[in-house]
Design a protein around this motif. Sequence first.
Motif, PDB file in Angstrom:
ATOM      1  N   ARG A 120      12.782   4.973  -4.030  1.00  0.00           N
ATOM      2  CA  ARG A 120      12.878   4.357  -2.898  1.00  0.00           C
ATOM      3  C   ARG A 120      14.029   4.463  -2.119  1.00  0.00           C
ATOM      4  NH1 ARG A 120       9.914  -1.100  -1.587  1.00  0.00           N
ATOM      5  NH2 ARG A 120       8.877  -0.470  -3.817  1.00  0.00           N
ATOM      6  N   ASP A 121      14.047   4.403  -0.738  1.00  0.00           N
ATOM      7  CA  ASP A 121      15.193   4.617   0.095  1.00  0.00           C
ATOM      8  C   ASP A 121      15.543   3.243   0.480  1.00  0.00           C
ATOM      9  OD1 ASP A 121      17.278   5.671   1.372  1.00  0.00           O
ATOM     10  OD2 ASP A 121      16.260   7.325   2.373  1.00  0.00           O
ATOM     11  N   GLY A 122      16.720   2.999   1.091  1.00  0.00           N
ATOM     12  CA  GLY A 122      17.031   1.787   1.599  1.00  0.00           C
ATOM     13  C   GLY A 122      16.356   1.279   2.684  1.00  0.00           C
ATOM     14  N   ASP A 123      15.707   2.101   3.648  1.00  0.00           N
ATOM     15  CA  ASP A 123      14.788   1.849   4.697  1.00  0.00           C
ATOM     16  C   ASP A 123      13.355   1.329   4.300  1.00  0.00           C
ATOM     17  OD1 ASP A 123      13.908   4.386   4.194  1.00  0.00           O
ATOM     18  OD2 ASP A 123      14.387   5.139   6.123  1.00  0.00           O
ATOM     19  N   GLY A 124      12.970   1.486   3.017  1.00  0.00           N
ATOM     20  CA  GLY A 124      11.786   1.080   2.223  1.00  0.00           C
ATOM     21  C   GLY A 124      11.001   2.462   2.252  1.00  0.00           C
ATOM     22  N   SER A 125      11.444   3.579   2.760  1.00  0.00           N
ATOM     23  CA  SER A 125      10.628   4.724   2.654  1.00  0.00           C
ATOM     24  C   SER A 125      10.761   5.174   1.005  1.00  0.00           C
ATOM     25  CB  SER A 125      10.873   6.011   3.671  1.00  0.00           C
ATOM     26  OG  SER A 125      12.270   6.356   3.172  1.00  0.00           O
ATOM     27  N   PHE A 126       9.950   6.345   0.748  1.00  0.00           N
ATOM     28  CA  PHE A 126      10.066   6.783  -0.690  1.00  0.00           C
ATOM     29  C   PHE A 126      10.425   8.162  -0.610  1.00  0.00           C
ATOM     30  CE2 PHE A 126       7.843   3.064  -1.269  1.00  0.00           C
ATOM     31  CZ  PHE A 126       8.142   2.796  -2.566  1.00  0.00           C
ATOM     32  N   TRP A 127      11.218   8.761  -1.491  1.00  0.00           N
ATOM     33  CA  TRP A 127      11.361  10.345  -1.546  1.00  0.00           C
ATOM     34  C   TRP A 127      10.559  10.758  -2.756  1.00  0.00           C
ATOM     35  CZ3 TRP A 127      13.562  13.247   1.929  1.00  0.00           C
ATOM     36  CH2 TRP A 127      14.301  12.677   3.016  1.00  0.00           C
ATOM     37  N   VAL A 128      10.012  11.893  -2.630  1.00  0.00           N
ATOM     38  CA  VAL A 128       9.364  12.629  -3.792  1.00  0.00           C
ATOM     39  C   VAL A 128      10.364  13.709  -3.870  1.00  0.00           C
ATOM     40  CG1 VAL A 128       7.531  13.829  -4.832  1.00  0.00           C
ATOM     41  CG2 VAL A 128       7.120  11.755  -3.503  1.00  0.00           C
TER      42      VAL A 128
ATOM     43  N   ASP B 171       0.829  -1.126   0.042  1.00  0.00           N
ATOM     44  CA  ASP B 171       0.016   0.119  -0.081  1.00  0.00           C
ATOM     45  C   ASP B 171       0.896   1.221  -0.064  1.00  0.00           C
ATOM     46  OD1 ASP B 171      -1.927  -1.825   0.170  1.00  0.00           O
ATOM     47  OD2 ASP B 171      -2.859  -1.006   2.020  1.00  0.00           O
ATOM     48  N   LEU B 172       1.920   1.232   0.595  1.00  0.00           N
ATOM     49  CA  LEU B 172       3.077   2.527   0.806  1.00  0.00           C
ATOM     50  C   LEU B 172       3.278   2.687  -0.618  1.00  0.00           C
ATOM     51  CD1 LEU B 172       4.744   4.548   2.306  1.00  0.00           C
ATOM     52  CD2 LEU B 172       6.224   2.637   2.529  1.00  0.00           C
ATOM     53  N   TYR B 173       3.728   1.629  -1.481  1.00  0.00           N
ATOM     54  CA  TYR B 173       4.331   1.841  -2.747  1.00  0.00           C
ATOM     55  C   TYR B 173       3.186   2.493  -3.604  1.00  0.00           C
ATOM     56  CZ  TYR B 173       6.057   0.609  -7.408  1.00  0.00           C
ATOM     57  OH  TYR B 173       6.517   0.493  -8.614  1.00  0.00           O
ATOM     58  N   THR B 174       2.004   2.133  -3.385  1.00  0.00           N
ATOM     59  CA  THR B 174       0.905   2.676  -4.484  1.00  0.00           C
ATOM     60  C   THR B 174       0.691   4.042  -3.999  1.00  0.00           C
ATOM     61  OG1 THR B 174      -0.071   0.270  -4.689  1.00  0.00           O
ATOM     62  CG2 THR B 174      -1.501   2.225  -5.066  1.00  0.00           C
ATOM     63  N   ALA B 175       0.706   4.372  -2.633  1.00  0.00           N
ATOM     64  CA  ALA B 175       0.481   5.647  -2.147  1.00  0.00           C
ATOM     65  C   ALA B 175       1.602   6.539  -2.566  1.00  0.00           C
ATOM     66  CB  ALA B 175       0.434   5.733  -0.566  1.00  0.00           C
ATOM     67  N   ALA B 176       2.787   6.136  -2.586  1.00  0.00           N
ATOM     68  CA  ALA B 176       4.090   6.990  -3.093  1.00  0.00           C
ATOM     69  C   ALA B 176       3.855   7.429  -4.503  1.00  0.00           C
ATOM     70  CB  ALA B 176       5.336   6.256  -2.718  1.00  0.00           C
ATOM     71  N   ARG B 177       3.497   6.400  -5.330  1.00  0.00           N
ATOM     72  CA  ARG B 177       3.628   6.462  -6.771  1.00  0.00           C
ATOM     73  C   ARG B 177       2.396   7.688  -6.999  1.00  0.00           C
ATOM     74  NH1 ARG B 177       3.164   1.591 -10.520  1.00  0.00           N
ATOM     75  NH2 ARG B 177       3.500   3.473 -11.873  1.00  0.00           N
ATOM     76  N   SER B 178       1.380   7.819  -6.424  1.00  0.00           N
ATOM     77  CA  SER B 178       0.379   8.792  -6.609  1.00  0.00           C
ATOM     78  C   SER B 178       0.363   9.913  -5.911  1.00  0.00           C
ATOM     79  CB  SER B 178      -1.105   8.119  -6.496  1.00  0.00           C
ATOM     80  OG  SER B 178      -1.230   7.732  -5.290  1.00  0.00           O
ATOM     81  N   HIS B 179       1.101  10.111  -4.712  1.00  0.00           N
ATOM     82  CA  HIS B 179       1.017  11.382  -3.781  1.00  0.00           C
ATOM     83  C   HIS B 179       1.682  12.500  -4.198  1.00  0.00           C
ATOM     84  CE1 HIS B 179       0.555  13.525  -0.217  1.00  0.00           C
ATOM     85  NE2 HIS B 179       1.821  13.749  -0.347  1.00  0.00           N
ATOM     86  N   VAL B 180       0.990  13.535  -4.412  1.00  0.00           N
ATOM     87  CA  VAL B 180       1.836  14.857  -5.114  1.00  0.00           C
ATOM     88  C   VAL B 180       1.954  15.809  -3.847  1.00  0.00           C
ATOM     89  CG1 VAL B 180       1.659  16.868  -6.674  1.00  0.00           C
ATOM     90  CG2 VAL B 180       0.980  14.475  -7.421  1.00  0.00           C
ATOM     91  N   PRO B 181       2.969  16.032  -3.320  1.00  0.00           N
ATOM     92  CA  PRO B 181       3.228  16.874  -2.101  1.00  0.00           C
ATOM     93  C   PRO B 181       2.582  18.304  -2.538  1.00  0.00           C
ATOM     94  CG  PRO B 181       5.129  15.642  -2.334  1.00  0.00           C
ATOM     95  CD  PRO B 181       4.282  15.422  -3.644  1.00  0.00           C
ATOM     96  N   GLU B 182       1.975  18.968  -1.647  1.00  0.00           N
ATOM     97  CA  GLU B 182       1.752  20.451  -2.042  1.00  0.00           C
ATOM     98  C   GLU B 182       3.074  21.154  -2.519  1.00  0.00           C
ATOM     99  OE1 GLU B 182      -0.883  23.394  -2.697  1.00  0.00           O
ATOM    100  OE2 GLU B 182      -1.521  21.444  -1.973  1.00  0.00           O
TER     101      GLU B 182
END
Length: 94
Positions: free
Chosen positions: A63-71, A41-52
């Motif tokens: 994707r970062d080494g800890d599994g988080s994502f950077w936009v 679910d995190l992967y799906t959310a990261a692909r579609s989330h657009v930060p303000e």
Amino acid sequence: MPRWLIIAEETVTENGVVTHRQVTVVRPVSGNKSREQALVDLYTAARSHVPESLRSTTRVTGRDGDGSFWVLPKNAKGKTRASCNIRLIEQVRP
């Protein structure tokens, strides 16, 4: 089973100084899911989330080494920089 939240932490810097930092819940992960299932679910959310802070620019997501994502902005030019870290956290209930 633990409950999970997907959060986004936006940071905007100007001349190397943080001018804005905001943490928001992108969405809770529904259902009783293991961490591995919630990471999908995190992967799906990261692909579609657009930060303000990055709405008006071309973005890349990684994707970062800890599994988080950077936009991040694709072409970071100028004195103002923005980034967003999207990650999974366990919700703690009192």
